[in-house]
Design a protein around this motif. Structure first.
Motif, short mmCIF file in Angstrom:
data_model
loop_
_atom_site.label_atom_id
_atom_site.label_comp_id
_atom_site.label_asym_id
_atom_site.label_seq_id
_atom_site.Cartn_x
_atom_site.Cartn_y
_atom_site.Cartn_z
N PRO A 1 -4.17 -4.88 -5.68
CA PRO A 1 -3.38 -5.22 -5.91
C PRO A 1 -1.38 -4.97 -6.29
O PRO A 1 -1.22 -3.43 -5.36
CB PRO A 1 -3.48 -4.70 -7.77
N LEU A 2 -0.62 -5.42 -6.24
CA LEU A 2 0.68 -5.07 -5.18
C LEU A 2 1.46 -4.05 -6.47
O LEU A 2 1.84 -3.56 -5.73
CB LEU A 2 1.26 -6.81 -5.69
N GLU A 3 0.67 -4.50 -7.45
CA GLU A 3 1.41 -2.87 -8.81
C GLU A 3 0.72 -1.45 -8.07
O GLU A 3 1.29 -0.70 -8.99
CB GLU A 3 1.47 -3.57 -9.72
N ARG A 4 -0.05 -2.26 -6.59
CA ARG A 4 -0.94 -0.37 -6.41
C ARG A 4 -0.19 0.29 -5.16
O ARG A 4 -0.18 -0.66 -3.93
CB ARG A 4 -2.79 -0.60 -6.82
N PHE A 5 -0.80 1.06 -4.81
CA PHE A 5 0.08 1.57 -3.19
C PHE A 5 -1.12 1.52 -2.67
O PHE A 5 -2.43 1.83 -3.07
CB PHE A 5 0.79 2.94 -3.57
N SER A 6 -0.81 0.98 -1.54
CA SER A 6 -1.92 0.55 -0.66
C SER A 6 -2.29 1.31 0.72
O SER A 6 -1.18 1.39 1.23
CB SER A 6 -2.64 -1.03 -1.02
N GLU A 7 -2.98 2.69 1.13
CA GLU A 7 -3.23 2.97 2.01
C GLU A 7 -2.86 2.03 3.25
O GLU A 7 -2.57 2.55 3.79
CB GLU A 7 -4.36 4.15 1.92
N ALA A 8 -4.34 1.28 3.37
CA ALA A 8 -4.18 0.35 4.32
C ALA A 8 -2.83 -0.68 4.51
O ALA A 8 -2.78 -0.70 5.56
CB ALA A 8 -5.07 -0.72 3.82
N ARG A 9 -2.00 -0.91 4.04
CA ARG A 9 -0.93 -1.60 4.21
C ARG A 9 -0.33 -0.72 4.52
O ARG A 9 0.89 -0.81 5.44
CB ARG A 9 -0.36 -2.05 2.70
N ALA A 10 0.28 0.95 4.53
CA ALA A 10 0.89 1.76 4.72
C ALA A 10 0.85 2.33 6.53
O ALA A 10 1.56 2.45 7.27
CB ALA A 10 0.85 3.07 3.96
N VAL A 11 -0.98 2.36 7.15
CA VAL A 11 -1.56 2.26 7.61
C VAL A 11 -0.95 0.94 8.86
O VAL A 11 -0.85 1.66 9.81
CB VAL A 11 -3.27 2.98 8.16
N GLU A 12 -0.61 0.23 8.41
CA GLU A 12 -0.60 -1.21 9.33
C GLU A 12 1.76 -0.54 9.78
O GLU A 12 1.06 -1.19 10.57
CB GLU A 12 -0.46 -2.52 8.61
N HIS A 13 2.03 -0.17 8.36
CA HIS A 13 3.61 0.39 9.42
C HIS A 13 2.89 1.03 10.41
O HIS A 13 4.16 1.48 11.87
CB HIS A 13 4.09 0.89 8.00
N ILE A 14 2.25 2.04 10.49
CA ILE A 14 2.28 3.68 10.86
C ILE A 14 1.75 2.80 12.99
O ILE A 14 1.85 3.15 13.28
CB ILE A 14 0.98 4.81 10.67
N ARG A 15 0.39 2.17 12.07
CA ARG A 15 0.25 0.88 13.50
C ARG A 15 1.46 0.91 14.70
O ARG A 15 1.61 0.86 15.81
CB ARG A 15 -0.64 0.28 13.38
N VAL A 16 1.65 -0.35 13.62
CA VAL A 16 3.30 -0.49 14.54
C VAL A 16 4.30 0.21 15.14
O VAL A 16 4.61 0.55 15.97
CB VAL A 16 3.98 -1.20 13.41
N LEU A 17 4.58 1.42 14.56
CA LEU A 17 5.63 2.28 14.25
C LEU A 17 4.81 3.28 16.30
O LEU A 17 5.87 3.73 16.87
CB LEU A 17 5.47 3.08 14.06
N ALA A 18 3.30 3.95 15.82
CA ALA A 18 3.23 4.11 16.43
C ALA A 18 2.23 4.04 18.12
O ALA A 18 2.31 4.37 19.26
CB ALA A 18 2.63 5.60 16.19
N GLU A 19 2.00 2.50 17.90
CA GLU A 19 1.48 1.95 18.80
C GLU A 19 2.17 0.42 19.57
O GLU A 19 2.08 0.54 20.86
CB GLU A 19 0.07 1.10 18.63
N GLU A 20 2.47 -0.32 19.15
CA GLU A 20 2.68 -1.87 19.18
C GLU A 20 4.94 -1.66 20.03
O GLU A 20 5.70 -1.61 20.41
CB GLU A 20 3.84 -2.70 17.75
N ILE A 21 5.54 -0.02 18.99
CA ILE A 21 6.64 0.16 19.58
C ILE A 21 6.60 1.91 20.52
O ILE A 21 6.27 2.50 20.44
CB ILE A 21 7.39 0.82 18.85
N ASP A 22 6.87 1.07 22.11
CA ASP A 22 6.30 2.27 22.64
C ASP A 22 7.34 3.73 22.79
O ASP A 22 8.72 3.61 23.45
CB ASP A 22 6.87 1.52 23.98
#
Length: 922
Positions: free
Chosen positions: A97-118
């Motif tokens: 639910p959007l009114e809850r903090f989601s680890e999976a959504r946060a980890v997706e940001h980490i993936r972009v920052l640490a993997e997709e961005i060199d």
């Protein structure tokens, strides 16, 4: 450790072969196979200790009690392990639910920052890409904001200069063009001058590291938190500012720029700085202040509280710093929290800091804590702007200045009390200890004189102190002995080995005073006379141990430290255990094993917390030994093992010490002491067969390709400078990586003592971190293709005539060009001579460095990606020449260095870069 024929060096030892032969003979003494069908204790003892059939009934009971304790502590350790590694947290998926903090959504940001961005390092294109990604995510959140919210997003460039102390060294820093991204969320009727809460994280990462934990996890937490604030429909009572700063790894430049230049800096009433020293696990409040108000808010609001006030006693001596310093200490007095991921330190600042290393559940726990604490801060009446904080009535707002004692109990709940309460609580055990002799004397004054009670208690204190001391000394001795036939840090990649090696021998040390006391009493034929209602020796030892922890608690308080709760909890728990023990003695008798077991059971809550506290401390140390710095031999060879052995000894004293005064009469038997020694020896032998490193626990190596340039277009020297930062020297590297040795033309007879050491100035680009690179070497390198890659090298020159003043001082106007270098991390200037002023840091040079045998020098670090040249002036107090050494760290590598880096084994992490050195006189 093996020789060329594959036979371990340990097994070549005459003493070890003799020991194995003795164990084998004892095995042969077993009469028939039916012996092995008896109790497990008999089977194990028949092999490792004295023949079990010769043991007395009391020895058998002692072993039963010992293994019962092992089972209890193993169960508690499993609980602690689950807590430390977030096993009890259920991460929410991406479709939560959007009114809850989601680890999976946060980890997706980490993936972009640490993997997709060199690479998000200063000087690399990835840092700007990260800023663009963060801003785009915030703009998307802004578009979803409802009509009752005002959301503002801005990007700012910061510049400035200042001086600071770091790792005991005084340095100045100049910077420009660092990017901060900021979002402010407030209600529609809020004012720009309203007190706000700042949430801070940095998005840059250290050299060579993808930075998933440090600090992609921090950025991801705040991005998901910002989304949650908007999507949940919550309207903050006070504005919330999310600051994503782009230059923390360069000594907190982004936060300095915000605190000195931004228009909202004086509106910040509280802050939360989110950091990472690993990839997850415990998200500990390591610093809190000024005053106790921030920690109080956290204690009331955190869903999974993780905070220890004792961390504030330790943090100042740790070689590192965070943005907390800029907000709460150096440039403001904003109340706030410094919350840091502690575990996963193996990967901190390495190429292994990837998204797959993030400990599951950690982001979820952090997110739920942050949103809850954020709401509490914004709702607090204590939230004040800078001008209001200055006019507060100190007496009416004591929590804004007074410190507090606080700790969490396994993240389940938190205990908090101000220091004025601690003054009473932490001194009650010592007062009680001093009163008990009077009480006992008054009960029966004719039995013994009053002084005999005090003397018995004093001996009990010394008895327990001796045990605690031996519990540290014995594992340290075994650690030193082990290094005569094994590599240092063989436990590094297998932390459980450290516990299996050092806990039994530490326990052995704890039991030595009782064993000696019993042996002396036996030979002297001393008969015991009761002082109290149970055996006098045990009772005196109990109150002596109680007094030891009581006085430790008081001493901790009067030393002005913020902890002391650990020994306080032990003291109080021992009283409860003593009551349980006395009641069980009445029911089951003094000689029943049930009586000490009731004592142990009463202490379980305390022991569980001791394991939790000690587990954090020990795991943190073990993981950080890989980067604690290398001291030159011979002392550096022993440093890591001795440190870990000593800390495990201290932790063992905390976890087992409280049960010793009651339980040692069952455990201080010669058979049990021999068993502990044999077990320790076996574990030392087993551990020596393990390799210290792995991909999950890499060895850190620094590889610098050094070029010495002159005139901006000429190379006069080239070398590889290699350094290690733990107890295993370069000899270890070359032995297990022969390809590297061959590439560097290192022969089999290489010795660190005969190798050419890198001069200290060679590492100037890393100053002051270079101070830990004391075990290093210099090797020749070619400069074949460097002129093809770069058209110009760094060059410092005067760009207009110097100015001479009436008082004899002269001002030299300089221009620094960084040539055609493309991925510059930092430029460091080392200035020696009669420097009296400069154009940085308000014109005042920092305190000079005083190198042994060299002139005083002044260190200046310059950073900021720009094609513009640095123009500045230096002021000299005489005509004596001013020398300027320039070091520029470029993250690009030539083909030869890339090839060399690839030759290092997979269990190592190589921080590789290029350094350009040049020297000028003015």
């Amino acid at each position: 450790m093996t020789q060329s024929d594959g036979v371990p060096v340990l097994f070549r030892s005459v003493k070890f072969r003799t020991y194995i032969t003795e164990l084998n003979n004892r095995c042969l003494q077993v009469r028939d196979l039916s012996d092995f069908s008896k109790a497990p204790i008999r089977r194990f003892e028949s092999i490792l200790v004295m023949p079990f059939w010769k043991m007395s009934a009391r020895d058998v009971t002692g072993f039963k009690f010992l293994f019962s304790l092992v089972f209890i502590y193993a169960l508690m350790s499993a609980i602690v392990y689950s807590v430390l590694h977030m096993k009890f947290i259920s991460p929410l998926p991406a479709n939560a639910p959007l009114e809850r903090f989601s680890e999976a959504r946060a980890v997706e940001h980490i993936r972009v920052l640490a993997e997709e961005i060199d690479g998000r390092q200063e000087g690399r294109p990835g840092l700007k890409e990260a800023a663009t990604y963060i801003k785009s995510q915030l703009e998307m959140v802004k578009e979803r904001a409802g009509p009752n919210l005002r959301v503002e997003v801005e990007e700012t460039q910061v510049d400035g200069s200042f001086s600071m102390m770091f790792l005991g060294h005084s340095i100045s820093l100049g910077y420009r063009n660092h990017t901060n991204i900021l979002m402010r969320i407030s209600s529609m009727n809020s004012l720009d001058t309203d007190a706000s809460v700042l949430m801070n994280a940095h998005y840059d990462s250290p050299v060579n590291s993808p930075g998933a934990g440090d600090c992609g996890s921090c950025v991801a937490s705040l991005l998901e938190l910002a989304r949650l604030v908007v999507d949940s429909g919550w309207v903050p009572p006070q504005p919330v500012i999310f600051l994503f700063n782009g230059a923390e790894e360069l000594f907190m430049l982004g936060s300095h720029g915000f605190m000195t230049k931004h228009k909202l800096k004086d509106t910040i009433g509280a802050f939360i700085n989110v950091e990472a020293s690993g990839t997850g696990g415990i998200d500990l409040v390591c610093q809190s202040g000024p005053g106790s108000w921030p920690s109080y808010v956290y204690s009331q609001a955190a869903v999974y509280p993780m905070a220890q006030s004792s961390a504030q006693d330790v943090f100042p001596v740790i070689p590192g710093d965070t943005d907390y310093r800029m907000f709460a200490e150096d440039y403001a007095d904003i109340p706030g929290l410094d919350i840091i991921f502690l575990l996963g330190g193996y990967y901190y600042h390495t190429t292994f800091d990837t998204v797959d290393r993030i400990v599951p559940g950690s982001m979820q726990a952090r997110g739920e804590n942050l949103i809850s604490v954020l709401k509490a801060f914004t709702s607090s009446s204590r939230l004040k702007v800078a001008s209001e904080r200055k006019t507060l009535d100190v007496d009416a707002n004591s929590d804004m200045v007074e410190r507090a004692v606080f700790f969490d109990y396994l993240t389940w709940f938190m205990v908090f009390y101000p220091r004025r309460v601690a003054f009473v609580l932490h001194n009650i055990p010592a007062a009680l200890f001093l009163c008990v002799p009077f009480f006992l004397y008054m009960m029966d004054p004719r039995t013994h004189p009053l002084l005999s009670f005090f003397w018995a208690f004093f001996k009990g204190v010394m008895h327990h102190f001796a045990g605690i001391l031996l519990g540290v000394i014995v594992p340290v001795l075994f650690a030193v002995i082990r290094l005569f036939f094994a590599y240092p840090m063989s436990w590094f990649a297998h932390s459980y080995l450290a516990f299996l090696m050092f806990i039994p021998c530490s326990f052995f040390g704890l039991l030595i005073p009782r064993a000696i006391s019993d042996r002396v009493s036996h030979f002297q034929g001393v008969s015991s006379k009761k002082i109290m209602k149970v055996e006098p020796s045990d009772e005196a030892r109990f109150w002596g141990a109680f007094g030891f922890y009581a006085f430790a608690t008081s001493a901790y308080f009067f030393a002005g430290l913020n902890g002391g709760f650990m020994t306080f909890v032990i003291s109080i728990s021992m009283l409860l255990g003593w009551i349980a023990f006395c009641l069980s003695v009445k029911s089951y008798g003094y000689n029943s094993i049930k009586s000490p077991m009731f004592y142990v059971i009463a202490l379980v809550p305390c022991l569980l917390y001791s394991l939790y506290f000690g587990g954090i401390l020990t795991l943190l140390l073990i993981e950080k030994t890989g980067m604690m710095g290398a001291i030159p031999p011979p002392y550096g060879f022993y440093l890591a093992d001795v440190a870990v052995a000593a800390v495990i000894g201290i932790v063992t004293g905390l976890c087992l010490g409280p049960i010793i005064p009651i339980c040692d009469r069952w455990l201080a038997k010669s058979s049990i002491l021999k068993f502990l020694l044999h077990f320790t020896v076996v574990m030392l032998a087993v551990s020596s067969q393990f390799f210290p490193y792995s991909k999950d626990a890499p060895k850190r190596v620094v590889l610098q390709h050094t070029f010495i340039s002159t005139g901006g277009n000429e190379i006069t020297g080239s070398s590889y400078d290699l350094a290690v930062i733990d107890s295993n020297s370069m000899e270890f590297i070359f032995k297990h990586a022969p390809e590297v040795a061959k590439e560097l033309h290192v022969g089999p007879s290489f010795s660190l003592g005969n190798a050419e050491a890198s001069p200290q100035e060679a590492w100037m680009a890393l100053f002051p971190i270079s101070c830990v690179l004391t075990t290093n070497g210099r090797f020749p390198a070619k400069a074949n293709n460097i002129l093809e890659r770069y058209s110009q090298f760094p060059l410092l020159q005067a760009h207009k005539p110097q100015t001479t003043f009436e008082n004899g001082t002269r001002r030299v106007h300089l221009e620094l060009s960084l040539g055609s270098l493309e991925e510059i991390w930092v430029t460091v200037l080392n200035i020696t001579g009669p420097l009296s002023g400069w154009s940085f840091a308000d014109g005042k040079p920092p305190a000079p460095e005083l190198p042994p045998g060299g002139p005083p020098s002044y260190i200046l670090r310059l950073s900021g990606n720009s094609d513009e040249k640095w123009n500045f002036w230096l002021e000299a107090s005489s005509e004596e020449e001013v020398r300027v050494d320039v070091a520029v760290l470029d993250q690009r590598l030539d083909e030869e260095t890339i090839h060399l880096k690839g030759l290092f084994p997979k269990w190592s992490d190589v921080i590789a870069y290029t350094s350009f050195l040049s020297t000028y006189l003015f």
